[in-house]
Design a protein around this motif. Structure first.
Motif, PDB file in Angstrom:
ATOM      1  N   LEU A   8       0.836  -1.218   0.000  1.00 44.29           N
ATOM      2  CA  LEU A   8       0.000   0.000   0.000  1.00 44.29           C
ATOM      3  C   LEU A   8       0.865   1.259   0.000  1.00 44.29           C
ATOM      4  CD1 LEU A   8      -2.555  -1.298   2.643  1.00 44.29           C
ATOM      5  CD2 LEU A   8      -2.806  -1.320   0.140  1.00 44.29           C
ATOM      6  N   GLY A   9       1.799   1.338  -0.957  1.00 47.03           N
ATOM      7  CA  GLY A   9       2.663   2.515  -1.069  1.00 47.03           C
ATOM      8  C   GLY A   9       1.986   3.623  -1.840  1.00 47.03           C
ATOM      9  N   ALA A  10       2.809   4.481  -2.445  1.00 48.24           N
ATOM     10  CA  ALA A  10       2.287   5.646  -3.167  1.00 48.24           C
ATOM     11  C   ALA A  10       1.305   5.227  -4.263  1.00 48.24           C
ATOM     12  CB  ALA A  10       3.452   6.429  -3.777  1.00 48.24           C
ATOM     13  N   MET A  11       1.546   4.099  -4.910  1.00 50.28           N
ATOM     14  CA  MET A  11       0.652   3.620  -5.976  1.00 50.28           C
ATOM     15  C   MET A  11      -0.385   2.626  -5.438  1.00 50.28           C
ATOM     16  SD  MET A  11       1.504   5.200  -8.673  1.00 50.28           S
ATOM     17  CE  MET A  11       0.752   4.333 -10.047  1.00 50.28           C
ATOM     18  N   ASN A  29       0.110  -5.159   4.078  1.00 52.42           N
ATOM     19  CA  ASN A  29       1.289  -4.311   3.902  1.00 52.42           C
ATOM     20  C   ASN A  29       2.358  -4.763   4.887  1.00 52.42           C
ATOM     21  OD1 ASN A  29       2.123  -1.784   2.389  1.00 52.42           O
ATOM     22  ND2 ASN A  29       2.711  -1.238   4.466  1.00 52.42           N
ATOM     23  N   ARG A  30       3.626  -4.679   4.451  1.00 52.68           N
ATOM     24  CA  ARG A  30       4.728  -5.098   5.334  1.00 52.68           C
ATOM     25  C   ARG A  30       4.615  -4.383   6.676  1.00 52.68           C
ATOM     26  NH1 ARG A  30      10.778  -3.522   3.667  1.00 52.68           N
ATOM     27  NH2 ARG A  30       9.759  -1.485   3.728  1.00 52.68           N
ATOM     28  N   THR A  31       4.413  -3.074   6.630  1.00 53.13           N
ATOM     29  CA  THR A  31       4.194  -2.303   7.855  1.00 53.13           C
ATOM     30  C   THR A  31       2.678  -2.302   8.087  1.00 53.13           C
ATOM     31  OG1 THR A  31       6.053  -0.921   7.188  1.00 53.13           O
ATOM     32  CG2 THR A  31       4.641  -0.075   8.957  1.00 53.13           C
ATOM     33  N   ARG A  34       0.019   0.650   8.164  1.00 52.83           N
ATOM     34  CA  ARG A  34      -0.427   1.257   6.918  1.00 52.83           C
ATOM     35  C   ARG A  34      -1.705   0.567   6.405  1.00 52.83           C
ATOM     36  NH1 ARG A  34       4.467   2.659   2.718  1.00 52.83           N
ATOM     37  NH2 ARG A  34       3.543   4.524   1.815  1.00 52.83           N
ATOM     38  N   LEU A  63       4.901  -3.765  -5.281  1.00 51.02           N
ATOM     39  CA  LEU A  63       6.079  -3.685  -4.412  1.00 51.02           C
ATOM     40  C   LEU A  63       7.215  -3.054  -5.213  1.00 51.02           C
ATOM     41  CD1 LEU A  63       5.768  -7.215  -2.722  1.00 51.02           C
ATOM     42  CD2 LEU A  63       4.790  -5.038  -1.998  1.00 51.02           C
ATOM     43  N   PRO A  64       8.362  -2.761  -4.595  1.00 49.14           N
ATOM     44  CA  PRO A  64       9.407  -2.041  -5.331  1.00 49.14           C
ATOM     45  C   PRO A  64       9.886  -2.756  -6.591  1.00 49.14           C
ATOM     46  CG  PRO A  64       9.811  -1.923  -2.968  1.00 49.14           C
ATOM     47  CD  PRO A  64       8.679  -2.878  -3.161  1.00 49.14           C
ATOM     48  N   GLU A  68      11.074  -8.451  -4.398  1.00 53.04           N
ATOM     49  CA  GLU A  68      10.169  -8.451  -3.237  1.00 53.04           C
ATOM     50  C   GLU A  68       8.890  -9.249  -3.548  1.00 53.04           C
ATOM     51  OE1 GLU A  68      11.510  -5.599  -4.473  1.00 53.04           O
ATOM     52  OE2 GLU A  68      12.950  -5.134  -2.886  1.00 53.04           O
ATOM     53  N   SER A  91       6.716  -2.533 -11.082  1.00 49.56           N
ATOM     54  CA  SER A  91       7.600  -2.426 -12.261  1.00 49.56           C
ATOM     55  C   SER A  91       8.832  -3.275 -11.961  1.00 49.56           C
ATOM     56  CB  SER A  91       8.038  -0.981 -12.497  1.00 49.56           C
ATOM     57  OG  SER A  91       6.953  -0.124 -12.633  1.00 49.56           O
ATOM     58  N   VAL A 116       2.010  -0.409 -14.292  1.00 47.98           N
ATOM     59  CA  VAL A 116       1.088   0.708 -14.553  1.00 47.98           C
ATOM     60  C   VAL A 116       1.857   1.981 -14.871  1.00 47.98           C
ATOM     61  CG1 VAL A 116      -0.691  -0.265 -13.061  1.00 47.98           C
ATOM     62  CG2 VAL A 116       0.997   1.316 -12.085  1.00 47.98           C
ATOM     63  N   THR A 227       6.407  11.939  -5.307  1.00 52.32           N
ATOM     64  CA  THR A 227       5.415  10.883  -5.563  1.00 52.32           C
ATOM     65  C   THR A 227       6.051   9.663  -6.238  1.00 52.32           C
ATOM     66  OG1 THR A 227       4.855  11.903  -7.678  1.00 52.32           O
ATOM     67  CG2 THR A 227       3.500  12.513  -5.772  1.00 52.32           C
ATOM     68  N   LYS A 235      16.074   2.395 -11.084  1.00 53.07           N
ATOM     69  CA  LYS A 235      15.812   0.950 -11.230  1.00 53.07           C
ATOM     70  C   LYS A 235      15.123   0.659 -12.560  1.00 53.07           C
ATOM     71  CE  LYS A 235      11.978  -0.186  -9.729  1.00 53.07           C
ATOM     72  NZ  LYS A 235      10.588  -0.366 -10.158  1.00 53.07           N
TER      73      LYS A 235
HETATM   74  P1  NDP Z   1       6.493   3.069  -2.368  1.00 55.14           P
HETATM   75  O1  NDP Z   1       7.899   3.144  -1.897  1.00 55.14           O
HETATM   76  O2  NDP Z   1       5.586   4.225  -2.123  1.00 55.14           O
HETATM   77  O3  NDP Z   1       5.790   1.767  -1.709  1.00 55.14           O
HETATM   78  C1  NDP Z   1       6.478   0.545  -1.695  1.00 55.14           C
HETATM   79  C2  NDP Z   1       5.575  -0.526  -1.091  1.00 55.14           C
HETATM   80  O4  NDP Z   1       6.298  -1.755  -1.087  1.00 55.14           O
HETATM   81  C3  NDP Z   1       5.187  -0.264   0.370  1.00 55.14           C
HETATM   82  O5  NDP Z   1       3.915  -0.815   0.608  1.00 55.14           O
HETATM   83  C4  NDP Z   1       6.268  -1.035   1.120  1.00 55.14           C
HETATM   84  O6  NDP Z   1       5.865  -1.427   2.415  1.00 55.14           O
HETATM   85  C5  NDP Z   1       6.389  -2.251   0.258  1.00 55.14           C
HETATM   86  N1  NDP Z   1       7.660  -2.943   0.442  1.00 55.14           N
HETATM   87  C6  NDP Z   1       8.908  -2.421   0.307  1.00 55.14           C
HETATM   88  N2  NDP Z   1       9.828  -3.377   0.526  1.00 55.14           N
HETATM   89  C7  NDP Z   1       9.138  -4.511   0.814  1.00 55.14           C
HETATM   90  C8  NDP Z   1       9.530  -5.840   1.137  1.00 55.14           C
HETATM   91  N3  NDP Z   1      10.806  -6.211   1.196  1.00 55.14           N
HETATM   92  N4  NDP Z   1       8.557  -6.752   1.377  1.00 55.14           N
HETATM   93  C9  NDP Z   1       7.266  -6.410   1.309  1.00 55.14           C
HETATM   94  N5  NDP Z   1       6.824  -5.168   1.016  1.00 55.14           N
HETATM   95  C10 NDP Z   1       7.754  -4.243   0.762  1.00 55.14           C
HETATM   96  O7  NDP Z   1       6.576   2.711  -3.919  1.00 55.14           O
HETATM   97  P2  NDP Z   1       5.561   3.092  -5.100  1.00 55.14           P
HETATM   98  O8  NDP Z   1       4.169   2.787  -4.699  1.00 55.14           O
HETATM   99  O9  NDP Z   1       5.921   4.445  -5.613  1.00 55.14           O
HETATM  100  O10 NDP Z   1       6.071   2.061  -6.213  1.00 55.14           O
HETATM  101  C11 NDP Z   1       5.672   0.688  -6.196  1.00 55.14           C
HETATM  102  C12 NDP Z   1       5.949   0.132  -7.594  1.00 55.14           C
HETATM  103  O11 NDP Z   1       5.176   0.861  -8.554  1.00 55.14           O
HETATM  104  C13 NDP Z   1       7.422   0.256  -8.030  1.00 55.14           C
HETATM  105  O12 NDP Z   1       7.780  -0.856  -8.796  1.00 55.14           O
HETATM  106  C14 NDP Z   1       7.414   1.533  -8.886  1.00 55.14           C
HETATM  107  O13 NDP Z   1       8.488   1.556  -9.807  1.00 55.14           O
HETATM  108  C15 NDP Z   1       6.051   1.414  -9.546  1.00 55.14           C
HETATM  109  N6  NDP Z   1       5.460   2.671 -10.022  1.00 55.14           N
HETATM  110  C16 NDP Z   1       5.480   3.824  -9.252  1.00 55.14           C
HETATM  111  C17 NDP Z   1       4.905   4.994  -9.725  1.00 55.14           C
HETATM  112  C18 NDP Z   1       4.878   6.258  -8.925  1.00 55.14           C
HETATM  113  O14 NDP Z   1       4.546   7.334  -9.491  1.00 55.14           O
HETATM  114  N7  NDP Z   1       5.196   6.249  -7.618  1.00 55.14           N
HETATM  115  C19 NDP Z   1       4.265   5.044 -11.057  1.00 55.14           C
HETATM  116  C20 NDP Z   1       4.233   3.769 -11.745  1.00 55.14           C
HETATM  117  C21 NDP Z   1       4.833   2.655 -11.246  1.00 55.14           C
HETATM  118  P3  NDP Z   1       6.141  -0.509   3.718  1.00 55.14           P
HETATM  119  O15 NDP Z   1       4.948   0.385   3.846  1.00 55.14           O
HETATM  120  O16 NDP Z   1       6.273  -1.488   4.812  1.00 55.14           O
HETATM  121  O17 NDP Z   1       7.422   0.267   3.451  1.00 55.14           O
END
Ligand code: NDP
Length: 290
Positions: A8-11, A29-31, A34, A63-64, A68, A91, A116, A227, A235
């Motif tokens: 549940l990160g930025a996307m 979510n790992r944390t 959230r 996820l990143p 992962e 991605s 996406v 964002t 990457k």
């Molecule tokens: P964020 O850093 O905002 O979120 C990353 C998410 O991955 C969090 O939920 C994080 O959990 C989780 N995470 C990180 N490491 C681990 C792990 N080892 N095990 C399990 N969960 C993990 O990233 P984004 O949302 O920005 O990006 C996610 C993907 O989307 C990437 O591949 C990015 O390239 C792609 N993307 C991003 C865009 C953008 O504009 N931001 C646009 C299009 C694609 P925790 O909360 O615990 O840290």
């Protein structure tokens, strides 16, 4: 249909928000805090174990990188429903996607790479572009889920093809961001205000997403809104160089852009906006793009 969302990160956060409007949506979510905040705000349900997030018809991940996702898949795959579809919005590397698909297949889970484009604004609006690699029958089964998050869904080939298209797309975005930053810095030094230069370029043939949106919204305004983290962009360009390698394409421009991006991460640090590459150009030239 029960949908799961992991990451549940930025996307992932806003994508799961849109899914929860239409489907019974379980979030992991790992944390965990959230996920709890997401459930409280958007009406999703928290999965507090791998078994709970595995018990769905469609499981989405964001996820990143594929590394992962693979580690997560190893935990949840044995507990998943036979016939489930995995939509991977991360991605990642095409080769990693193929490994994940192979890992899931013996459990009756069909994997689609579904990266996406559209940024956090597109995720919030439910108007992303999704590029799909994998079985078209599985895609047809999950079109309703994709419709909740996307304005455009394009099937581009077998597993891994979506990741390849995404990597090349982002390499192109990064290339134009670097080139536009260099050009605007030079024009400013020559006495042309960046806003004036952009007014011309954005109604001329040199325009791009970088000049129309990224530089106008983040650089000229000095907002540099984080964002999309700079290390994620680095990457993605690295992933594009793997696509070139696999195809035997020399690709001097994209390889140079990869190098520039890693040097920028070293200079400005992780976690900042990918548009901070303009700051690297500014630092080198002594000119502010504004
Ligand atoms: P964020 O850093 O905002 O979120 C990353 C998410 O991955 C969090 O939920 C994080 O959990 C989780 N995470 C990180 N490491 C681990 C792990 N080892 N095990 C399990 N969960 C993990 O990233 P984004 O949302 O920005 O990006 C996610 C993907 O989307 C990437 O591949 C990015 O390239 C792609 N993307 C991003 C865009 C953008 O504009 N931001 C646009 C299009 C694609 P925790 O909360 O615990 O840290």
């Amino acid at each position: 249909m029960k949908v799961g969302y992991a990451g549940l990160g930025a996307m992932g956060g806003p994508m799961a928000m849109n899914l929860a409007k239409h489907f019974d949506t379980v979030v992991w979510n790992r944390t965990t805090s959230r996920a709890e905040a997401h459930a409280a705000e958007h009406g999703s349900t928290v999965a507090s174990s791998f078994a709970e997030i595995a018990d769905v018809d469609v499981l989405c991940t964001c996820l990143p990188t594929d590394v992962e996702v693979k580690a997560f898949a190893e935990q949840v795959a044995p507990q998943m429903r036979d016939g489930a579809v995995w939509l991977d919005h991360t991605s990642g590397a095409s080769a990693g996607s193929r490994e994940i698909a192979e890992l899931l297949a013996p459990h009756g889970v069909r994997y689609l790479d579904a990266p996406v484009s559209g940024g956090t604004a597109g995720a919030e609006a439910g108007k992303l572009t999704v590029m799909i690699g994998g079985d078209e029958g599985a895609l047809d089964e999950v079109r309703g889920v994709l419709d909740a998050v996307a304005a455009s869904v394009v099937h581009v080939g077998p597993v891994g093809a979506g990741m390849a298209v995404k990597a090349v797309n982002n390499a192109l975005m990064s290339t134009s961001l670097w080139a536009a930053s260099e050009g605007l810095a030079a024009l400013k030094a020559a006495g042309v205000e960046s806003t004036k230069a952009l007014e011309v370029i954005n109604s001329s043939s040199g325009r791009s997403f970088a000049t129309e949106t990224l530089i106008a919204n983040n650089v000229v305004t000095r907002k540099f809104t984080p964002t999309f983290a700079i290390e994620l962009m680095a990457k993605d360009v690295k992933l594009a160089t793997s696509v070139l390698d696999d195809a035997g394409v020399d690709g001097k421009v994209i390889r140079l852009v990869e190098e520039l991006n890693w040097a920028a991460v070293a200079e400005v640090g992780e976690g900042v906006s990918h548009t901070s590459v303009a700051k690297v150009v500014e630092n080198q030239s002594g000119v502010e793009i504004s």
